[in-house]
Design an enzyme around this catalytic site. Sequence first.
Site, PDB file in Angstrom:
ATOM      1  CG  HIS A 179      23.476  20.475  14.347  1.00  0.00           C
ATOM      2  ND1 HIS A 179      23.022  19.767  15.432  1.00  0.00           N
ATOM      3  CD2 HIS A 179      23.530  19.578  13.321  1.00  0.00           C
ATOM      4  CE1 HIS A 179      22.796  18.521  15.082  1.00  0.00           C
ATOM      5  NE2 HIS A 179      23.112  18.376  13.807  1.00  0.00           N
ATOM      6  CG  ASP A 209      22.206  22.318  17.453  1.00  0.00           C
ATOM      7  OD1 ASP A 209      21.254  22.217  16.654  1.00  0.00           O
ATOM      8  OD2 ASP A 209      22.878  21.345  17.832  1.00  0.00           O
ATOM      9  CB  SER A 235      23.322  15.109  14.284  1.00  0.00           C
ATOM     10  OG  SER A 235      22.133  15.689  13.839  1.00  0.00           O
TER      11      SER A 235
END
Length: 309
Positions: free
Chosen positions: A281, A251, A156
């Site tokens: 995610h 995501d 991320s």
Amino acid sequence: MPLDPQTRVLLEQMAKANLMPYEAMTPQEARRQMALGSCFLERPPEIFAWEDRQIPGAQDSIRIRMYRPVSATVLPVVVFFHGGGWVMGSIETHDVYCRQLAHASGWSVVSVDYRLAPEHKFPAGLEDAFAATRWVADHAGEIGVDERRIAVAGDSAGGNLAAAVALMARDRGGLRVAFQLLMYPVLDHRFDTPSYRENATGYHLTRAAMIWSWRHYLNSQQDGDSPYASPLRADDLSGLAATLMMTAEYDPLRDEGEDYAQRLAAAGVPVTLKRYDGLIHGFARRTNVLDRAREALQDAANTLRGVGG
């Protein structure tokens, strides 16, 4: 693809927990929530050795945690940057994953506790990430790692930092990055891709949460145009390290990761793109509840084993 059944159960459990959304919290509240959630991850595997150190940073000292899976004198090394929207996360929240990655790959892992926003906005955390990577290269002999096989990795926002460090290493010179492991990274300061529209709500990471994260990270909207904040906006991606790009179907960040992989390939960079269909995610750390997360861990480990000097 339909939502992965184990992921569906996970999302149902999250809904029952009635957690406050990140965009409704202060950074301090969000940090506490992420730290608490990390307590429910899988028990870490046994590892040969680990230690914390303080090293010089871009401004102040940086805490790093070094993991060695075996007693070999010299090991390749992954410099790892944790996720958390540049606002949350720490060495502790990603301790289990770093141990798992070291254990599965046979690589040493150095996890970096870079400065967080909004107390330290862009590019403070990035400069810490770059300084830590350079320190690993400069002290390779001392810490028993191979300076020819230094990878950067992150999930991320940590994937954003890893991609930006690779760009900075190329642009500034004097530091060679051999590989990038990018797990559903943040790569562009925009919120209008098809995956943002399709997955704006209902799949753990929301569009509103990403707007919240960027707002805390950047000093101004103009910062978002910088390729070191938004690597997808770099004019030239040639000469970067070989890359494994992992994305998740459900995501908001899926499309920017896949666009970046395509641009890297077009620039002549060796790239493996793997989309994990049916997943959301943040899946990679949830190896205790998602079989596909264990699969992804093994994919990352197997790819690292094939990285040459």
